[in-house]
Design an enzyme around this catalytic site. Sequence first.
Site, PDB file in Angstrom:
ATOM      1  N   ASP A  30       0.855  -1.191   0.000  1.00 24.98           N
ATOM      2  CA  ASP A  30       0.000   0.000   0.000  1.00 24.98           C
ATOM      3  C   ASP A  30       0.895   1.248   0.000  1.00 24.98           C
ATOM      4  O   ASP A  30       1.741   1.393   0.896  1.00 24.98           O
ATOM      5  CB  ASP A  30      -0.861  -0.070   1.278  1.00 24.98           C
ATOM      6  CG  ASP A  30      -1.774   1.141   1.428  1.00 24.98           C
ATOM      7  OD1 ASP A  30      -1.713   2.049   0.582  1.00 24.98           O
ATOM      8  OD2 ASP A  30      -2.542   1.152   2.426  1.00 24.98           O
ATOM      9  N   GLU A  80      29.608   8.348   4.389  1.00 23.76           N
ATOM     10  CA  GLU A  80      29.550   6.892   4.586  1.00 23.76           C
ATOM     11  C   GLU A  80      29.925   6.221   3.283  1.00 23.76           C
ATOM     12  O   GLU A  80      30.371   5.082   3.276  1.00 23.76           O
ATOM     13  CB  GLU A  80      28.120   6.503   5.002  1.00 23.76           C
ATOM     14  CG  GLU A  80      27.923   5.037   5.370  1.00 23.76           C
ATOM     15  CD  GLU A  80      27.637   4.106   4.198  1.00 23.76           C
ATOM     16  OE1 GLU A  80      27.627   2.899   4.397  1.00 23.76           O
ATOM     17  OE2 GLU A  80      27.422   4.588   3.060  1.00 23.76           O
ATOM     18  N   CYS A 112      26.137   7.726   9.710  1.00 21.88           N
ATOM     19  CA  CYS A 112      25.462   9.013   9.476  1.00 21.88           C
ATOM     20  C   CYS A 112      25.910  10.096  10.454  1.00 21.88           C
ATOM     21  O   CYS A 112      25.423  11.231  10.379  1.00 21.88           O
ATOM     22  CB  CYS A 112      23.946   8.831   9.583  1.00 21.88           C
ATOM     23  SG  CYS A 112      23.317   7.540   8.518  1.00 21.88           S
ATOM     24  N   THR A 153      13.709   4.055   1.646  1.00 20.04           N
ATOM     25  CA  THR A 153      14.290   5.200   2.376  1.00 20.04           C
ATOM     26  C   THR A 153      15.494   5.781   1.649  1.00 20.04           C
ATOM     27  O   THR A 153      16.107   6.731   2.133  1.00 20.04           O
ATOM     28  CB  THR A 153      14.715   4.801   3.804  1.00 20.04           C
ATOM     29  OG1 THR A 153      15.840   3.919   3.728  1.00 20.04           O
ATOM     30  CG2 THR A 153      13.605   4.121   4.579  1.00 20.04           C
ATOM     31  N   SER A 202      18.104  -1.040  14.373  1.00 24.02           N
ATOM     32  CA  SER A 202      18.673   0.309  14.206  1.00 24.02           C
ATOM     33  C   SER A 202      17.743   1.375  14.789  1.00 24.02           C
ATOM     34  O   SER A 202      18.203   2.372  15.345  1.00 24.02           O
ATOM     35  CB  SER A 202      19.011   0.606  12.744  1.00 24.02           C
ATOM     36  OG  SER A 202      17.849   0.857  12.002  1.00 24.02           O
ATOM     37  N   HIS A 234      18.358  13.472  13.479  1.00 23.77           N
ATOM     38  CA  HIS A 234      18.844  12.703  12.316  1.00 23.77           C
ATOM     39  C   HIS A 234      17.650  11.962  11.728  1.00 23.77           C
ATOM     40  O   HIS A 234      16.881  11.319  12.447  1.00 23.77           O
ATOM     41  CB  HIS A 234      19.934  11.709  12.726  1.00 23.77           C
ATOM     42  CG  HIS A 234      20.220  10.707  11.648  1.00 23.77           C
ATOM     43  ND1 HIS A 234      20.555  11.090  10.368  1.00 23.77           N
ATOM     44  CD2 HIS A 234      20.177   9.335  11.627  1.00 23.77           C
ATOM     45  CE1 HIS A 234      20.718  10.009   9.612  1.00 23.77           C
ATOM     46  NE2 HIS A 234      20.495   8.937  10.357  1.00 23.77           N
ATOM     47  N   LYS A 243       9.312   9.332  16.108  1.00 25.30           N
ATOM     48  CA  LYS A 243       9.742   8.346  17.114  1.00 25.30           C
ATOM     49  C   LYS A 243      10.765   8.992  18.055  1.00 25.30           C
ATOM     50  O   LYS A 243      10.739   8.777  19.266  1.00 25.30           O
ATOM     51  CB  LYS A 243      10.367   7.131  16.424  1.00 25.30           C
ATOM     52  CG  LYS A 243       9.408   6.308  15.578  1.00 25.30           C
ATOM     53  CD  LYS A 243      10.177   5.178  14.885  1.00 25.30           C
ATOM     54  CE  LYS A 243       9.355   4.471  13.830  1.00 25.30           C
ATOM     55  NZ  LYS A 243       8.322   3.602  14.371  1.00 25.30           N
ATOM     56  N   ASN A 276      16.917   9.515   2.408  1.00 28.78           N
ATOM     57  CA  ASN A 276      18.041   9.501   3.338  1.00 28.78           C
ATOM     58  C   ASN A 276      19.312   9.997   2.637  1.00 28.78           C
ATOM     59  O   ASN A 276      19.543   9.689   1.464  1.00 28.78           O
ATOM     60  CB  ASN A 276      18.269   8.061   3.853  1.00 28.78           C
ATOM     61  CG  ASN A 276      19.138   8.025   5.105  1.00 28.78           C
ATOM     62  OD1 ASN A 276      19.659   9.039   5.550  1.00 28.78           O
ATOM     63  ND2 ASN A 276      19.295   6.838   5.675  1.00 28.78           N
ATOM     64  N   SER A 309      24.839   4.781  12.970  1.00 27.73           N
ATOM     65  CA  SER A 309      24.793   3.375  13.382  1.00 27.73           C
ATOM     66  C   SER A 309      26.176   2.858  13.698  1.00 27.73           C
ATOM     67  O   SER A 309      27.177   3.294  13.150  1.00 27.73           O
ATOM     68  CB  SER A 309      24.196   2.539  12.247  1.00 27.73           C
ATOM     69  OG  SER A 309      22.846   2.845  12.093  1.00 27.73           O
TER      70      SER A 309
END
Length: 399
Positions: A30, A80, A112, A153, A202, A234, A243, A276, A309
């Site tokens: 979806d 990175e 990152c 992402t 992560s 970030h 979140k 990202n 990470s």
Amino acid sequence: MIVAGIDDISIYSPGFFYPLEDLARRHGVDPAKYIVGIGQERMAVPTPDEDIVSMAANAVAPLLVNEVREEISTVIFATESGIDQSKSAGLFVHGVLGLNPNCRVVEFKQACYSATAGIQLASDLVRQRPKEKVLVIASDIARYERNSEGECTQGAGAVAMIVAANPRLLEIHPQSGVFSFDVMDFWRPNHREAAYVNGKLSIDVYLRSLTEAWLDFQRKDGLPLTSIDKLCFHQPFTKMSKKAFGALREAAGAEADHLDEKSYAESQIYGRQIGNTYSASLYIGLSSLLDNCDEDLTGRSVGLFSYGSGSVGEFFSVSVVEGYRRRLRSHAHRALLARRREIDYETYVAWFYTSVKSTEDRISPMQTTGRYRFAAIAEQRRIYAEVDCARLGSLNAVA
Ligand code: COA
């Protein structure tokens, strides 16, 4: 103490995008999962004649006004997705832009997070030597396996910042909270073009890192949350800010009562359209916040959380300098995104998954809409060039 901070900021992202609605259909999911659940609308797709160096050069070029070119004493390139195991990507930028030879150039890596290490070191350098300016660049192509959970992402972009004494945009406060620990949530061994990632882990370690870095920031006399008006996290995908805000609110308790989703909403605008950008993502978010916030932010404080990470997290704060709006490049940034062209699935796959490790001699056809490009490989050497401006003008006019 000498006040150090960000004196100028410029972003760049490729001139082509792929809509996530179409990717969702290809994946049989979806579209609302990507657009609402993940919070991404478009993915910036680099052309085969773009890489982290050409994107970086395009971000840096607008900053080189007046005497700035001569005043840059240090170039820190955070990435990175480095293109050489030995030579700093910053030296290629130094070369193609003709920067001051009396300057040190170095590349930083920590997923990152590395641009924040660059910003902090740059601030300390200019506090010691206030006549010098430090150019901090972050540039990345965020690449996951095809048909993986992370694919939606992906993105590409660069940000370039001048760190200076008595900055005209943002003062960086000297306090910062940090938290590091060894964890395998995302990593990319040297032979790999795409990262290995445990997405759910992560997210968990990002949130743990934010909480711990925040607590460390408080122990080190960082601003209480009651003195912070805006937040910038970030942002591997824009839902992550929501979140992160939840975790911060839990850690800070009643101190967070004056903050809500509007406190970071403007920082998500560019990321939702670009995807990202690993090391650049936090600072593209910061640029998005400054460019798109209608309120006058003069004198207000912004809390920033940087995460890489592996993992390193850092929480720090900045305050907005009077007259900052005159220094912003909001019009150019919005125009950059507005004139992008949509590409189809086949073109996205062909361009995004072009091998970055190929070292065979080649001359790249001109496809970028940027001023600087990755023009060729000859005898194992990557060659960058400035595009003929008349040709570029007609390409952008077509867009
Ligand atoms: N409509 C609206 N939302 C929907 C939906 C739909 N039809 N279907 C699912 N969603 C929501 C889910 O509820 C979830 O929201 P939540 O996280 O608020 O609970 C969100 O979309 C993602 O769904 P989920 O099933 O968790 O996605 P996933 O397992 O496919 O993968 C990542 C998500 C982030 C783990 C994955 O993209 C990834 O690995 N990314 C790379 C790593 C990364 O970015 N890590 C972040 C820290 S650095």
